[in-house]
Enzyme design. Structure first.
Site, PDB file in Angstrom:
ATOM      1  N   HIS A 139     -24.241  30.945  -2.503  1.00 48.56           N
ATOM      2  CA  HIS A 139     -25.259  30.618  -3.507  1.00 48.56           C
ATOM      3  C   HIS A 139     -26.085  29.391  -3.128  1.00 48.56           C
ATOM      4  O   HIS A 139     -27.240  29.277  -3.528  1.00 48.56           O
ATOM      5  CB  HIS A 139     -24.605  30.435  -4.880  1.00 48.56           C
ATOM      6  CG  HIS A 139     -24.297  31.738  -5.555  1.00 48.56           C
ATOM      7  ND1 HIS A 139     -24.850  32.116  -6.759  1.00 48.56           N
ATOM      8  CD2 HIS A 139     -23.509  32.768  -5.176  1.00 48.56           C
ATOM      9  CE1 HIS A 139     -24.398  33.317  -7.093  1.00 48.56           C
ATOM     10  NE2 HIS A 139     -23.573  33.735  -6.149  1.00 48.56           N
ATOM     11  N   ASP A 140     -25.513  28.463  -2.379  1.00 51.63           N
ATOM     12  CA  ASP A 140     -26.300  27.314  -1.948  1.00 51.63           C
ATOM     13  C   ASP A 140     -27.234  27.695  -0.807  1.00 51.63           C
ATOM     14  O   ASP A 140     -28.429  27.404  -0.841  1.00 51.63           O
ATOM     15  CB  ASP A 140     -25.366  26.165  -1.521  1.00 51.63           C
ATOM     16  CG  ASP A 140     -26.149  24.885  -1.238  1.00 51.63           C
ATOM     17  OD1 ASP A 140     -27.143  24.629  -1.954  1.00 51.63           O
ATOM     18  OD2 ASP A 140     -25.783  24.138  -0.315  1.00 51.63           O
ATOM     19  N   VAL A 145     -30.425  30.180  -1.146  1.00 50.48           N
ATOM     20  CA  VAL A 145     -31.540  29.648  -1.924  1.00 50.48           C
ATOM     21  C   VAL A 145     -32.151  28.490  -1.130  1.00 50.48           C
ATOM     22  O   VAL A 145     -31.599  27.384  -1.107  1.00 50.48           O
ATOM     23  CB  VAL A 145     -31.087  29.181  -3.333  1.00 50.48           C
ATOM     24  CG1 VAL A 145     -32.253  28.607  -4.109  1.00 50.48           C
ATOM     25  CG2 VAL A 145     -30.450  30.337  -4.085  1.00 50.48           C
ATOM     26  N   ASP A 199     -28.264  22.903   1.270  1.00 48.74           N
ATOM     27  CA  ASP A 199     -28.697  21.547   0.949  1.00 48.74           C
ATOM     28  C   ASP A 199     -28.040  21.025  -0.321  1.00 48.74           C
ATOM     29  O   ASP A 199     -28.499  20.031  -0.891  1.00 48.74           O
ATOM     30  CB  ASP A 199     -30.225  21.522   0.783  1.00 48.74           C
ATOM     31  CG  ASP A 199     -30.675  22.526  -0.281  1.00 48.74           C
ATOM     32  OD1 ASP A 199     -29.816  23.166  -0.935  1.00 48.74           O
ATOM     33  OD2 ASP A 199     -31.898  22.674  -0.472  1.00 48.74           O
ATOM     34  N   SER A 211     -28.304  21.973  -3.150  1.00 47.63           N
ATOM     35  CA  SER A 211     -29.182  22.071  -4.329  1.00 47.63           C
ATOM     36  C   SER A 211     -28.457  22.785  -5.471  1.00 47.63           C
ATOM     37  O   SER A 211     -28.724  22.541  -6.643  1.00 47.63           O
ATOM     38  CB  SER A 211     -30.483  22.809  -3.994  1.00 47.63           C
ATOM     39  OG  SER A 211     -30.197  24.091  -3.470  1.00 47.63           O
ATOM     40  N   HIS A 245     -15.828  39.674  -1.423  1.00 46.65           N
ATOM     41  CA  HIS A 245     -15.410  40.258  -2.700  1.00 46.65           C
ATOM     42  C   HIS A 245     -13.998  40.839  -2.633  1.00 46.65           C
ATOM     43  O   HIS A 245     -13.549  41.471  -3.577  1.00 46.65           O
ATOM     44  CB  HIS A 245     -16.428  41.306  -3.166  1.00 46.65           C
ATOM     45  CG  HIS A 245     -17.703  40.696  -3.649  1.00 46.65           C
ATOM     46  ND1 HIS A 245     -18.783  41.440  -4.049  1.00 46.65           N
ATOM     47  CD2 HIS A 245     -18.067  39.395  -3.801  1.00 46.65           C
ATOM     48  CE1 HIS A 245     -19.760  40.619  -4.433  1.00 46.65           C
ATOM     49  NE2 HIS A 245     -19.359  39.378  -4.279  1.00 46.65           N
ATOM     50  N   SER A 246     -13.342  40.641  -1.529  1.00 44.67           N
ATOM     51  CA  SER A 246     -11.910  40.965  -1.451  1.00 44.67           C
ATOM     52  C   SER A 246     -11.083  39.977  -2.274  1.00 44.67           C
ATOM     53  O   SER A 246      -9.930  40.241  -2.616  1.00 44.67           O
ATOM     54  CB  SER A 246     -11.501  40.952   0.027  1.00 44.67           C
ATOM     55  OG  SER A 246     -10.291  40.302   0.243  1.00 44.67           O
ATOM     56  N   ASP A 276      -9.668  43.322  -5.886  1.00 42.10           N
ATOM     57  CA  ASP A 276      -8.760  43.944  -4.940  1.00 42.10           C
ATOM     58  C   ASP A 276      -7.363  43.733  -5.501  1.00 42.10           C
ATOM     59  O   ASP A 276      -6.775  42.676  -5.377  1.00 42.10           O
ATOM     60  CB  ASP A 276      -8.971  43.239  -3.593  1.00 42.10           C
ATOM     61  CG  ASP A 276      -7.893  43.571  -2.566  1.00 42.10           C
ATOM     62  OD1 ASP A 276      -6.928  44.272  -2.917  1.00 42.10           O
ATOM     63  OD2 ASP A 276      -8.028  43.107  -1.443  1.00 42.10           O
ATOM     64  N   THR A 288      -4.235  42.819  -2.854  1.00 40.28           N
ATOM     65  CA  THR A 288      -4.148  41.481  -2.255  1.00 40.28           C
ATOM     66  C   THR A 288      -5.267  40.584  -2.807  1.00 40.28           C
ATOM     67  O   THR A 288      -6.177  40.209  -2.084  1.00 40.28           O
ATOM     68  CB  THR A 288      -4.265  41.570  -0.708  1.00 40.28           C
ATOM     69  OG1 THR A 288      -5.497  42.232  -0.377  1.00 40.28           O
ATOM     70  CG2 THR A 288      -3.107  42.317  -0.093  1.00 40.28           C
TER      71      THR A 288
HETATM   72  C1  HEM Z   1     -25.461  40.136  -1.831  1.00 38.20           C
HETATM   73  C2  HEM Z   1     -24.906  40.634  -2.783  1.00 38.20           C
HETATM   74  C3  HEM Z   1     -23.964  39.989  -3.735  1.00 38.20           C
HETATM   75  C4  HEM Z   1     -23.977  40.184  -5.064  1.00 38.20           C
HETATM   76  C5  HEM Z   1     -24.949  41.040  -5.839  1.00 38.20           C
HETATM   77  C6  HEM Z   1     -22.883  39.430  -5.610  1.00 38.20           C
HETATM   78  C7  HEM Z   1     -22.549  39.394  -6.942  1.00 38.20           C
HETATM   79  C8  HEM Z   1     -21.390  38.867  -7.457  1.00 38.20           C
HETATM   80  C9  HEM Z   1     -20.953  39.006  -8.813  1.00 38.20           C
HETATM   81  C10 HEM Z   1     -21.740  39.713  -9.924  1.00 38.20           C
HETATM   82  C11 HEM Z   1     -19.754  38.397  -8.929  1.00 38.20           C
HETATM   83  C12 HEM Z   1     -18.868  38.323 -10.170  1.00 38.20           C
HETATM   84  C13 HEM Z   1     -19.191  37.162 -11.053  1.00 38.20           C
HETATM   85  C14 HEM Z   1     -18.354  37.243 -12.318  1.00 38.20           C
HETATM   86  O1  HEM Z   1     -18.445  38.242 -13.041  1.00 38.20           O
HETATM   87  O2  HEM Z   1     -17.596  36.288 -12.572  1.00 38.20           O
HETATM   88  C15 HEM Z   1     -19.414  37.868  -7.632  1.00 38.20           C
HETATM   89  C16 HEM Z   1     -18.271  37.181  -7.332  1.00 38.20           C
HETATM   90  C17 HEM Z   1     -18.016  36.596  -6.119  1.00 38.20           C
HETATM   91  N1  HEM Z   1     -18.847  36.625  -5.013  1.00 38.20           N
HETATM   92 FE1  HEM Z   1     -20.499  37.722  -4.801  1.00 38.20          FE
HETATM   93  N2  HEM Z   1     -22.220  38.785  -4.610  1.00 38.20           N
HETATM   94  C18 HEM Z   1     -22.857  39.079  -3.437  1.00 38.20           C
HETATM   95  C19 HEM Z   1     -22.529  38.588  -2.192  1.00 38.20           C
HETATM   96  C20 HEM Z   1     -21.560  37.642  -1.957  1.00 38.20           C
HETATM   97  C21 HEM Z   1     -21.386  36.932  -0.714  1.00 38.20           C
HETATM   98  C22 HEM Z   1     -22.254  37.110   0.521  1.00 38.20           C
HETATM   99  C23 HEM Z   1     -20.337  36.084  -0.892  1.00 38.20           C
HETATM  100  C24 HEM Z   1     -19.739  35.103   0.070  1.00 38.20           C
HETATM  101  C25 HEM Z   1     -19.785  35.176   1.353  1.00 38.20           C
HETATM  102  C26 HEM Z   1     -19.848  36.281  -2.234  1.00 38.20           C
HETATM  103  C27 HEM Z   1     -18.751  35.658  -2.775  1.00 38.20           C
HETATM  104  C28 HEM Z   1     -18.244  35.912  -4.019  1.00 38.20           C
HETATM  105  C29 HEM Z   1     -16.957  35.427  -4.486  1.00 38.20           C
HETATM  106  C30 HEM Z   1     -15.944  34.626  -3.651  1.00 38.20           C
HETATM  107  C31 HEM Z   1     -16.809  35.862  -5.802  1.00 38.20           C
HETATM  108  C32 HEM Z   1     -15.618  35.597  -6.749  1.00 38.20           C
HETATM  109  C33 HEM Z   1     -15.854  34.304  -7.483  1.00 38.20           C
HETATM  110  C34 HEM Z   1     -14.717  33.862  -8.394  1.00 38.20           C
HETATM  111  O3  HEM Z   1     -13.729  34.570  -8.561  1.00 38.20           O
HETATM  112  O4  HEM Z   1     -14.836  32.756  -8.940  1.00 38.20           O
HETATM  113  N3  HEM Z   1     -20.630  37.220  -2.857  1.00 38.20           N
HETATM  114  N4  HEM Z   1     -20.438  38.162  -6.755  1.00 38.20           N
END
Ligand code: HEM
Ligand SMILES: *[C@@H]1O[C@H](CO)[C@@H](O)[C@H](O)[C@H]1NC(C)=O
Length: 324
Positions: free
Chosen positions: A66-67, A70, A74, A76, A192-193, A242, A245
């Site tokens: 997210h940093d 965008v 940095d 931000s 998202h694993s 997941d 795991t």
């Molecule tokens: C590009 C498409 C992506 C979309 C649309 C997306 C969207 C989301 C959404 C909707 C959530 C769930 C938020 C919630 O309901 O609490 C999430 C969680 C998460 N995303 Fe993504 N994501 C994307 C890519 C990534 C990438 C590239 C990473 C890191 C390399 C990432 C890391 C994570 C992590 C670690 C979580 C779990 C956060 C937690 O449990 O606190 N995501 N993402």
């Protein structure tokens, strides 16, 4: 003549290494003189936090995404809303992000050792690196020397970070714009694993009718976890991406989406789209390959357009720009 030419080449080589394209000004071990223990301190703090609050390691990985997408890596993302400036954290795409307060813990330890020296942007990068290791992921050598922005770019968040239900082509072009190819994008989604998804981000796939790309038994399970089509966004139950795991950064994510057990539309579409499907198959079959590709892509992400040299500042408190 020959010696002139070779002298010229020897002068040129350091110049080329000093400014490799796209990552100018950051380097391996940037703090070796100014704060030799910087990377060690971050690792110690990430490790200690992980043992107290395991999901901090998950947050650090999402923070980097997210940093860095965008505008730049940095920090931000970390700025609080202030007069006339909305925080990136406060936008709807940042929904569910957590553990920001523990960035303070890491920053505090660094300030104690080397005041006003280590940037919040480097904390974002290195904590993600060390968090991945805590979760059983690969170790990634990262450059440092990023500076912190004085602005939070809330207005750019929605166009930089895809939504949970955006198409694969939108997602691919977002990452392509910062030098990450299709394979790298598929690998990054493997983040998202680990972690959670709130019901509000998946009920559209359950009600009024079940998304046909979702395994019917899994849909029944999800309906039990998210029984209302209109969940309260603040009081939601959540499911692990997941179930096998949930705290390990591994390729189980890819096996799950292959068996139609992806939680978000964006996850499941990696299987339906012919551009991404072959990489899903490869990553599901080989965890080492997934880790290699994840490491490469996360490194590129961490080097997106950093502020360096005189640009930006070293924030004393990651939540606020310095008052001079
Ligand atoms: C590009 C498409 C992506 C979309 C649309 C997306 C969207 C989301 C959404 C909707 C959530 C769930 C938020 C919630 O309901 O609490 C999430 C969680 C998460 N995303 Fe993504 N994501 C994307 C890519 C990534 C990438 C590239 C990473 C890191 C390399 C990432 C890391 C994570 C992590 C670690 C979580 C779990 C956060 C937690 O449990 O606190 N995501 N993402
Ligand atoms: C995606 O989800 C949002 C709610 O999070 C909704 O407003 C929007 O209409 C959905 N878009 C598509 C294409 O389904």
């Amino acid at each position: 003549m020959a010696s002139f030419a070779s002298a010229f080449i020897f002068l040129l080589i350091p110049l080329l290494f000093q400014f490799p394209s796209g990552e100018s000004g950051i380097e391996v071990n940037y703090y070796s003189e100014s704060c030799p223990r910087a990377e060690e301190i971050i690792k110690e703090q990430v490790t200690a936090l992980y043992h107290k609050h395991g999901n901090t390691a998950i947050s650090w990985i999402r923070n980097l995404f997210h940093d860095c997408v965008v505008k730049s890596c940095d920090a931000s993302l970390l700025l609080e809303s202030a007069s006339g400036m909305e925080s990136e954290k406060a936008t709807s795409r940042s929904f569910g992000m957590r553990n920001f307060k523990y960035i303070q813990t890491i920053k505090h330890a660094l300030e104690k050792e080397c005041p006003a020296t280590v940037s919040c942007a480097d904390i974002v990068a290195l904590s993600a690196r060390d968090g991945a290791v805590m979760l059983g992921g690969p170790y990634i050598e990262m450059k440092t020397g990023r500076k912190d922005s004085k602005i939070s770019y809330a207005a750019q968040v929605a166009s930089s970070i895809p939504n949970h239900n955006d198409t694969v082509s939108t997602v691919l072009s977002t990452f392509q714009a910062i030098g990450i190819d299709t394979q790298g994008t598929v690998a990054l989604l493997g983040a998202h694993s680990v972690g959670r998804v709130h019901c509000i981000n998946l009920v559209q796939r359950l009600y009024p009718t079940v998304d046909p790309t979702l395994d019917p038994d899994y849909a029944e399970y999800l309906k039990k976890r998210c029984p209302s089509p209109h969940p309260d966004p603040n009081a939601v139950l959540y499911s692990r991406n997941d179930r096998e795991t949930p705290m390990v950064l591994d390729n189980m994510y890819y096996s799950n989406i292959l068996s139609h057990k992806g939680l978000l539309v964006v996850d499941q579409q990696l299987v339906s789209d012919p551009n991404t499907y072959p990489f899903v198959k490869k990553m599901a079959a080989d965890n080492g390959y997934f880790h290699d590709q994840f490491a490469k892509a996360l490194l590129i992400l961490s080097q997106n357009n950093p502020l360096t040299g005189d640009q930006g500042e070293i924030r004393k408190d990651c939540r606020f720009v310095n008052i001079n």
